[in-house]
Design a protein around this motif. Structure first.
Motif, short mmCIF file in Angstrom:
data_model
loop_
_atom_site.label_atom_id
_atom_site.label_comp_id
_atom_site.label_asym_id
_atom_site.label_seq_id
_atom_site.Cartn_x
_atom_site.Cartn_y
_atom_site.Cartn_z
N ARG A 211 0.84 -1.19 0.00
CA ARG A 211 0.00 0.00 0.00
C ARG A 211 0.88 1.24 0.00
O ARG A 211 1.70 1.43 0.91
N ALA A 212 0.71 2.10 -1.00
CA ALA A 212 1.42 3.38 -1.04
C ALA A 212 0.59 4.42 -0.29
O ALA A 212 -0.63 4.50 -0.47
N VAL A 213 1.26 5.21 0.54
CA VAL A 213 0.58 6.24 1.33
C VAL A 213 1.24 7.58 1.03
O VAL A 213 2.34 7.87 1.50
N SER A 214 0.57 8.38 0.21
CA SER A 214 1.11 9.68 -0.21
C SER A 214 0.72 10.75 0.81
O SER A 214 -0.46 11.06 0.97
N THR A 215 1.72 11.28 1.49
CA THR A 215 1.43 12.27 2.53
C THR A 215 2.72 13.00 2.91
O THR A 215 3.81 12.55 2.59
N ASP A 216 2.57 14.14 3.56
CA ASP A 216 3.69 14.84 4.16
C ASP A 216 3.77 14.38 5.61
O ASP A 216 2.95 14.77 6.44
N MET A 217 4.72 13.52 5.92
CA MET A 217 4.82 12.92 7.25
C MET A 217 4.92 13.94 8.37
O MET A 217 4.58 13.65 9.51
N ARG A 218 5.42 15.12 8.04
CA ARG A 218 5.59 16.13 9.08
C ARG A 218 4.25 16.60 9.64
O ARG A 218 4.18 17.14 10.74
N MET A 219 3.20 16.40 8.86
CA MET A 219 1.84 16.75 9.31
C MET A 219 1.21 15.48 9.89
O MET A 219 0.58 14.70 9.16
N VAL A 220 1.38 15.25 11.18
CA VAL A 220 0.98 13.98 11.78
C VAL A 220 -0.52 13.70 11.65
O VAL A 220 -0.89 12.55 11.38
N PRO A 221 -1.40 14.69 11.80
CA PRO A 221 -2.83 14.38 11.58
C PRO A 221 -3.10 13.86 10.16
O PRO A 221 -3.89 12.92 9.97
N MET B 276 11.55 19.02 15.76
CA MET B 276 10.17 18.91 16.25
C MET B 276 9.34 18.02 15.34
O MET B 276 8.45 17.29 15.80
N HIS B 277 9.62 18.04 14.04
CA HIS B 277 8.88 17.17 13.13
C HIS B 277 9.28 15.72 13.30
O HIS B 277 8.44 14.82 13.34
N GLY B 278 10.59 15.47 13.40
CA GLY B 278 11.05 14.10 13.64
C GLY B 278 10.53 13.56 14.96
O GLY B 278 10.11 12.40 15.05
N ASP B 279 10.56 14.40 15.99
CA ASP B 279 10.05 13.98 17.30
C ASP B 279 8.58 13.57 17.21
O ASP B 279 8.16 12.58 17.82
N SER B 280 7.80 14.34 16.46
CA SER B 280 6.36 14.03 16.37
C SER B 280 6.13 12.72 15.62
O SER B 280 5.21 11.96 15.96
N ASN C 104 29.15 19.40 3.40
CA ASN C 104 28.96 18.89 2.04
C ASN C 104 27.48 18.71 1.72
O ASN C 104 27.01 19.06 0.62
N LEU C 105 26.73 18.15 2.66
CA LEU C 105 25.30 17.95 2.42
C LEU C 105 24.55 19.27 2.38
O LEU C 105 23.60 19.43 1.61
N MET C 106 24.98 20.23 3.18
CA MET C 106 24.37 21.56 3.15
C MET C 106 24.55 22.19 1.77
O MET C 106 23.61 22.75 1.20
N ARG C 107 25.73 22.06 1.20
CA ARG C 107 26.01 22.65 -0.12
C ARG C 107 25.21 21.97 -1.22
O ARG C 107 24.90 22.61 -2.23
N ARG C 108 24.87 20.72 -1.03
CA ARG C 108 24.04 20.00 -2.00
C ARG C 108 22.56 20.32 -1.82
O ARG C 108 21.71 19.79 -2.54
N GLY C 109 22.24 21.17 -0.86
CA GLY C 109 20.85 21.52 -0.60
C GLY C 109 20.14 20.50 0.27
O GLY C 109 18.90 20.44 0.27
N CYS C 110 20.91 19.70 1.00
CA CYS C 110 20.33 18.64 1.85
C CYS C 110 20.81 18.80 3.29
O CYS C 110 21.53 17.94 3.83
N PRO C 111 20.45 19.90 3.95
CA PRO C 111 20.94 20.10 5.32
C PRO C 111 20.39 19.06 6.28
O PRO C 111 19.23 18.66 6.20
N LEU C 112 21.26 18.61 7.18
CA LEU C 112 20.86 17.66 8.22
C LEU C 112 20.26 18.49 9.36
O LEU C 112 20.94 18.84 10.32
N LEU C 113 18.97 18.77 9.25
CA LEU C 113 18.35 19.80 10.07
C LEU C 113 18.31 19.49 11.56
O LEU C 113 18.25 20.40 12.38
N SER C 114 18.35 18.21 11.92
CA SER C 114 18.24 17.90 13.36
C SER C 114 19.47 17.21 13.93
O SER C 114 19.46 16.77 15.08
N ILE C 115 20.57 17.16 13.16
CA ILE C 115 21.73 16.41 13.64
C ILE C 115 22.38 17.06 14.86
O ILE C 115 22.93 16.38 15.72
#
Length: 344
Positions: free
Chosen positions: A154-164, A195-199, A234-245
């Motif tokens: 089953r594919a579930v298309s959603t933005d996981m950051r929005m828990v509801p 905060m999104h990962g925590d939720s 390096n990841l920040m420069r690629r546009g992929c910041p590790l926002l919660s590290i």
């Protein structure tokens, strides 16, 4: 968008590994349309071998220990073009017919994956279908589109950051709160604000109140030493910041994060320990003969900055009623007290 595109990098690296025989995966290449994989370095191949082996071993331990007959669920968070479902379905010795596998990701990612699957008739038997019509749901979901919905996938298309939204979308896909469930997150939560990962961690811990559950996580850590600073930059420069590290920079901080998020136990180990102690030693010996690796210092540095964490919980943990579900605390490939002085 750059973070979403990391699933393409991962998929292409897995294709490169599979072509050389590091692990079995003829399925990812079939889903990657109009792309010619570039050969990766032995360093990257060995890193992906250890990643894929750790996740697959974790899935196998969960399925082997979960009692037969009551059903079982796997939820792949940030699935991208991951092929773990096809690996399971294509191997009769490990497949369970009571398994339902959920893949959660953004609509644009899962739409591309579904379109590719619809065109690859060779994949259809693994979905128990014989036509495109059987692959996609007849009803539109909350996003106004039809999703991949088969008996077992089953594919579930959603933005996981929005828990509801995540909760509602999972319910619409047939997710059950009373079936043993394994959540898998590979390089997903670290790209989100804490905060999104925590939720999401709290959601997963509470999503199956009436059955045992586990969560296996693979991601980066140790951002503050010299190598870690370079990795983060390096990841920040690629546009992929590790926002919660920096919020959870160590394994100890990560284990506490999961315990505070509702999980009873959490164990972890860096990928050096996983590779050397917790993978199949015969498989490790086999793949080390595929290509010569001479960048040992860099190899150990990279592996020291990735970890596997396994969190577990069961209804009534700590009480007499928990004993029937205690098997879930034995699903980790990392023994309690192993790894980074882990344990509950």
């Amino acid at each position: 968008e750059a973070v979403q595109a990391t699933h393409v990098d991962a998929a292409m690296a897995k294709v490169s590994c599979a072509k050389l025989g590091y692990f079995e995966d003829p399925w990812t290449e079939q889903m990657m349309r109009n792309t010619r994989p570039q050969a990766r370095s032995p360093l990257i191949h060995r890193g992906y071998f250890s990643r894929v082996s750790a996740i697959r071993s974790s899935i196998l331990r969960f399925l082997q220990r979960c009692p037969q007959g009551r059903g079982v669920q796997i939820v792949c968070l940030g699935a991208g073009f991951d092929s773990a479902y096809f690996w399971l379905r294509g191997n009769p010795s490990i497949w369970r017919d009571d398994l339902v596998y959920f893949e959660v990701d953004f609509l644009e990612v899962l739409s591309k994956k579904a379109a590719a699957i619809c065109k690859k008739t060779g994949l259809w038997p693994l979905l128990d279908v014989t036509s495109q019509e059987e692959i996609m749901s007849q009803d539109v979901d909350s996003s106004g589109t039809r999703s991949l919905r088969t008996k077992h996938l089953r594919a579930v298309s959603t933005d996981m950051r929005m828990v509801p939204e995540l909760t509602e979308s999972m319910k619409g896909a047939g997710f059950r709160p009373d079936v043993p469930t394994l959540f898998v997150a590979e390089c997903v939560l670290v790209y989100m604000q804490a905060m999104h990962g925590d939720s999401i961690i709290r959601w997963a811990a509470s999503a199956v109140p009436d059955a045992p559950s586990a969560m296996v996580v693979y991601e980066q850590s140790n951002p503050s030493d010299p190598f870690g600073k370079v990795m983060v930059d390096n990841l920040m420069r690629r546009g992929c910041p590790l926002l919660s590290i920096h919020d959870y920079p160590t394994q100890a901080a990560q284990r506490e994060r999961y315990r505070e998020g509702g999980w009873s136990q959490a164990v972890s180990a860096d990928m050096n320990q996983v590779y050397e102690k917790y993978l199949d030693c015969k498989e490790v010996e086999r793949i080390q003969r595929i290509e010569l690796l001479d960048e040992f210092e860099e190899w150990h540095l990279i592996q020291a900055h990735y970890f596997v964490l396994v969190a577990t919980r069961a209804p009534g943990d700590g009480g007499a009623a928990a004993s029937a579900d205690a098997w879930v605390h034995d699903v980790s490939i990392i023994p309690e007290g192993g790894g980074d002085a882990g344990g509950a």
